[in-house]
Design an enzyme around this catalytic site. Structure first.
Site, PDB file in Angstrom:
ATOM      1  N   GLU A   1      -7.367   8.693   4.292  1.00 21.46           N
ATOM      2  CA  GLU A   1      -7.147   8.388   2.892  1.00 21.46           C
ATOM      3  C   GLU A   1      -8.439   8.103   2.138  1.00 21.46           C
ATOM      4  OE1 GLU A   1      -2.702   6.408   3.073  1.00 21.46           O
ATOM      5  OE2 GLU A   1      -4.425   5.057   3.077  1.00 21.46           O
TER       6      GLU A   1
ATOM      7  N   CYS B   1       0.848  -1.190   0.000  1.00 19.30           N
ATOM      8  CA  CYS B   1       0.000   0.000   0.000  1.00 19.30           C
ATOM      9  C   CYS B   1       0.890   1.248   0.000  1.00 19.30           C
ATOM     10  CB  CYS B   1      -0.951   0.025   1.192  1.00 19.30           C
ATOM     11  SG  CYS B   1      -0.183  -0.151   2.800  1.00 19.30           S
TER      12      CYS B   1
END
Length: 202
Positions: free
Chosen positions: A133, A86
């Site tokens: 996010e 990620c």
């Protein structure tokens, strides 16, 4: 085979620096519209500033998911287990470029990656730092041997979906918050991507 540790230190590791606290991240609104740019350190300070990110889930031909344990030097959630990879696209970088760049940088792998969904979350690590996010989630399949970047990854292992479900249920505190959200949604809404695949790509 349901929970295999990978000994990547014996000829299967790399040590390039691929994360920088001053790299510009893409700030977005709740509709994923670009609002500006901010360095990585500032974007993760306090409660965090909403920015674009991605999460990759790579399965082997047996249907096992490749997990990584985050390196101890990570500012947020060091030592926690998480999905395969990620990170964030950089300023001016298309998402399709970013996901393949980072997969190569962290794991020395390349494979086809299929977009599944995006979602927004905020997770507080401590008083000084958080993740906030809008994250794009991708799934891929590969039989390639990962080459872990030791600056990003402390350990790797493959785990079957059933074994992972059990581990998250009994030891949720050992996993990153975004990974648990993503895994639950993949299991619930995208079960077809968890089926062992004949598609492999180095």
């Amino acid at each position: 085979m349901a929970n295999r540790e990978l000994d990547y230190y014996e000829g299967q590791s790399s040590s390039g620096i691929v994360s920088f606290q001053d790299e510009p991240l893409v700030l977005v609104d709740e509709l994923d519209q670009v609002m500006g740019f901010l360095d990585k350190a500032a974007a993760h300070s306090g409660q965090g500033v909403l920015h674009r990110a991605f999460s990759l889930f790579i399965f082997n031909p047996q249907g096992e998911l490749l997990l990584q344990q985050r390196a101890p030097g990570k500012r947020l959630w060091p030592g926690f287990w998480s999905n395969t990879c990620c990170s964030h696209p950089r300023r001016g970088e298309a998402m399709e470029i970013a996901i393949h760049r980072r997969l190569g940088e962290e794991l020395g792998m390349q494979c086809e990656l299929a977009f599944q969904f995006k979602f927004q979350y905020q997770a507080q690590f401590d008083a000084e730092g958080a993740e906030h996010e809008l994250c794009w989630v991708y799934v891929g399949h590969s039989d390639a041997l990962p080459v872990a970047n030791v600056n990003e990854i402390a350990a790797l292992r493959y785990v079957s979906p059933a074994a992972l479900d059990q581990e998250i249920a009994t030891q949720p505190q050992t996993f990153t918050p975004w990974f648990k959200i993503e895994w639950e949604r993949l299991r619930r809404e995208y079960p077809h991507v968890l089926v062992p695949s004949a598609l492999v790509s180095s």
